[in-house]
Design a protein around this motif. Structure first.
Motif, short mmCIF file in Angstrom:
data_model
loop_
_atom_site.label_atom_id
_atom_site.label_comp_id
_atom_site.label_asym_id
_atom_site.label_seq_id
_atom_site.Cartn_x
_atom_site.Cartn_y
_atom_site.Cartn_z
N ALA A 109 33.15 -45.36 16.04
CA ALA A 109 33.51 -46.73 15.63
C ALA A 109 33.84 -47.61 16.82
O ALA A 109 34.37 -47.14 17.83
CB ALA A 109 34.70 -46.68 14.68
N LYS A 110 33.52 -48.87 16.68
CA LYS A 110 33.84 -49.88 17.69
C LYS A 110 34.85 -50.85 17.08
O LYS A 110 34.97 -50.97 15.88
CB LYS A 110 32.58 -50.65 18.08
N GLY A 111 35.53 -51.59 17.91
CA GLY A 111 36.45 -52.61 17.44
C GLY A 111 37.89 -52.27 17.77
O GLY A 111 38.20 -51.20 18.29
N SER A 112 38.78 -53.20 17.44
CA SER A 112 40.22 -52.97 17.59
C SER A 112 40.67 -52.11 16.44
O SER A 112 40.20 -52.26 15.32
CB SER A 112 40.97 -54.31 17.53
N ARG A 113 41.60 -51.21 16.69
CA ARG A 113 42.03 -50.33 15.62
C ARG A 113 43.54 -50.23 15.58
O ARG A 113 44.21 -50.29 16.61
CB ARG A 113 41.39 -48.96 15.76
N LEU A 114 44.04 -50.09 14.35
CA LEU A 114 45.46 -49.90 14.12
C LEU A 114 45.64 -48.79 13.10
O LEU A 114 45.02 -48.81 12.04
CB LEU A 114 46.11 -51.18 13.57
N LEU A 115 46.48 -47.86 13.44
CA LEU A 115 46.84 -46.78 12.53
C LEU A 115 48.07 -47.24 11.76
O LEU A 115 49.09 -47.57 12.36
CB LEU A 115 47.15 -45.52 13.33
N LEU A 116 47.97 -47.31 10.44
CA LEU A 116 49.09 -47.75 9.61
C LEU A 116 49.95 -46.54 9.25
O LEU A 116 49.50 -45.66 8.51
CB LEU A 116 48.59 -48.45 8.35
N CYS A 117 51.17 -46.50 9.77
CA CYS A 117 52.03 -45.34 9.56
C CYS A 117 53.48 -45.78 9.43
O CYS A 117 54.03 -46.40 10.35
CB CYS A 117 51.90 -44.36 10.73
N PRO A 118 54.13 -45.46 8.31
CA PRO A 118 55.56 -45.77 8.18
C PRO A 118 56.35 -45.10 9.30
O PRO A 118 56.04 -43.99 9.73
CB PRO A 118 55.94 -45.18 6.82
N SER A 119 57.39 -45.77 9.77
CA SER A 119 58.17 -45.23 10.88
C SER A 119 58.78 -43.86 10.55
O SER A 119 58.94 -43.03 11.45
CB SER A 119 59.26 -46.22 11.30
N ALA A 120 59.08 -43.60 9.30
CA ALA A 120 59.64 -42.30 8.91
C ALA A 120 58.64 -41.16 9.08
O ALA A 120 59.02 -39.99 9.07
CB ALA A 120 60.12 -42.34 7.46
#
Length: 182
Positions: A143-154
């Motif tokens: 994959a190309k592009g900007s990426r963000l992993l969505l993860c609760p802080s807990a």
């Protein structure tokens, strides 16, 4: 601990989460980031019942006039990406996940897209723990592009076991309800 043991632990922690509150806070943190503000196309996912609610992000993507692509399970271990102009089109698909209907054509994600990636947990050094099917690992490998992993802080755990094929995330690519880790 093994991946299986960490998954079990993460699922126990998730059961105590207020997924709607965390999802809303995560969305607000996302909307303040330059990568969101500049994105014209967002690859996202409809959350499972134990994940932070992503509907605020999906709705805002469309409200902002951004192109929204969601995954649809294709052949074993692979996903297609499908453009969704209206969330009312989503239906339960493989594994009970809301996904685009079969009659919507798959598209190739543009290289400059913002990729929002789910996880069960992550370690501070960026080892992502998924659900074990390898769908996102296979996708992220090219994959190309900007990426963000969505993860609760807990669910940022001190250590997550990793295999050679597991994709890692930099601290600035890990988004919690409090913002990115950097």
């Amino acid at each position: 601990m093994t991946k299986r043991e960490v998954r079990t632990h993460a699922k126990t922690l998730r059961a105590a989460m207020d997924r709607e509150r965390i999802g809303c806070e995560m969305a607000q943190a996302l909307f303040a980031l330059p990568c969101w503000q500049h994105a014209q196309t967002v690859l996202a996912f409809a959350a499972l019942s134990d994940e932070p609610d992503t509907m605020p992000i999906l709705r805002q993507t469309l409200a902002d006039g951004k192109r929204l692509l969601l995954p649809r399970v294709a052949e074993a271990g692979c996903m297609d990406w499908v453009e969704i102009p209206d969330l009312a089109l989503l239906q339960r698909g493989a594994f009970g996940i809301l996904e685009p209907p079969a009659d919507c054509p798959a598209v190739r994600p543009p290289e400059e897209a913002l990729l929002l990636i789910p996880c069960l947990a992550v370690s501070p050094d960026g080892v992502r723990l998924g659900r074990g099917g390898g769908y996102y690992d296979r996708f992220l490998a090219h994959a190309k592009g900007s990426r963000l992993l969505l993860c609760p802080s807990a669910l940022i755990l001190p250590e997550v076991p990793a295999d050679s094929w597991d994709v890692r995330f930099a601290p600035e690519e890990i988004l919690t309800e409090k913002g990115t880790l950097v």
